[in-house]
Scaffold this motif. Sequence first.
Motif, PDB file in Angstrom:
ATOM      1  N   SER A   1       0.840  -1.194   0.000  1.00 39.14           N
ATOM      2  CA  SER A   1       0.000   0.000   0.000  1.00 39.14           C
ATOM      3  C   SER A   1       0.880   1.251   0.000  1.00 39.14           C
ATOM      4  O   SER A   1       1.874   1.311   0.718  1.00 39.14           O
ATOM      5  CB  SER A   1      -0.899   0.017   1.248  1.00 39.14           C
ATOM      6  N   ARG A   2       0.491   2.227  -0.820  1.00 41.94           N
ATOM      7  CA  ARG A   2       1.253   3.476  -0.854  1.00 41.94           C
ATOM      8  C   ARG A   2       1.095   4.273   0.436  1.00 41.94           C
ATOM      9  O   ARG A   2       1.873   5.161   0.719  1.00 41.94           O
ATOM     10  CB  ARG A   2       0.809   4.327  -2.043  1.00 41.94           C
ATOM     11  N   ARG A   3       0.096   3.940   1.206  1.00 45.58           N
ATOM     12  CA  ARG A   3      -0.124   4.660   2.471  1.00 45.58           C
ATOM     13  C   ARG A   3       0.858   4.225   3.561  1.00 45.58           C
ATOM     14  O   ARG A   3       1.033   4.933   4.539  1.00 45.58           O
ATOM     15  CB  ARG A   3      -1.560   4.458   2.953  1.00 45.58           C
ATOM     16  N   VAL A   4       1.449   3.065   3.404  1.00 44.60           N
ATOM     17  CA  VAL A   4       2.382   2.562   4.421  1.00 44.60           C
ATOM     18  C   VAL A   4       3.773   3.088   4.094  1.00 44.60           C
ATOM     19  O   VAL A   4       4.317   2.825   3.024  1.00 44.60           O
ATOM     20  CB  VAL A   4       2.395   1.012   4.449  1.00 44.60           C
ATOM     21  N   LYS A   5       4.339   3.859   5.008  1.00 49.87           N
ATOM     22  CA  LYS A   5       5.676   4.425   4.845  1.00 49.87           C
ATOM     23  C   LYS A   5       6.522   4.037   6.047  1.00 49.87           C
ATOM     24  O   LYS A   5       6.039   3.970   7.170  1.00 49.87           O
ATOM     25  CB  LYS A   5       5.609   5.960   4.769  1.00 49.87           C
TER      26      LYS A   5
END
Length: 197
Positions: free
Chosen positions: A58-62
């Motif tokens: 997911s692009r939201r997980v950094k």
Amino acid sequence: MHSTRTAWGLGKTGVAIGLAMLALASCSKKTPVAVLAPPPAPVGHVYPTAVQIPAVTSRRVKFTPAQRDAYQQAFNIIGLKSALMIGALSCDQRGQYDTFMTTFHPHILAAQHVMDGYFRRMGGWAGQSREDDFVTLLANNQSISAQAQGSLFCLNNSAEFKAVLALRSPRDLDAFVSDQAPQRPATVASTASASAP
């Protein structure tokens, strides 16, 4: 010359050895010849020390660089634990495995919690299923690697246990799973092949 090599089943190594033997035989003086022992069984890390972490889905997980390092360290420790367990079961080395687990249990458990957190953060409610799949795939790949080593596997695994059981602290274990495998000495055949014209 190529067809002659093929007919005799000789490559560059065989030709180089044959020429060296002819040169020695034609010498009038007896020159002592060094007898090379076969290379020793590989020692040090038998298994890759770095375990590839599943990609972020997911692009939201950094993750910060420090978080990535902490996750990598945890995955490496769990990977070593898994590999040693396969060796313990395959080579009847359960005593060594039990000693490893007893010595490092709190540290291994902490690494397990860090890995659990990674999969929770990555997959939410599906994280546990993904983690189970990952652990199964890791163990399967390690088992395939063990089978590929054939009769050397148990010897190699003994060397790995010896190195692991010499560690004295969680910090030592962290360094052990972070270090790269030592360079293996070049074999006589590869050295002769490299120097052949």
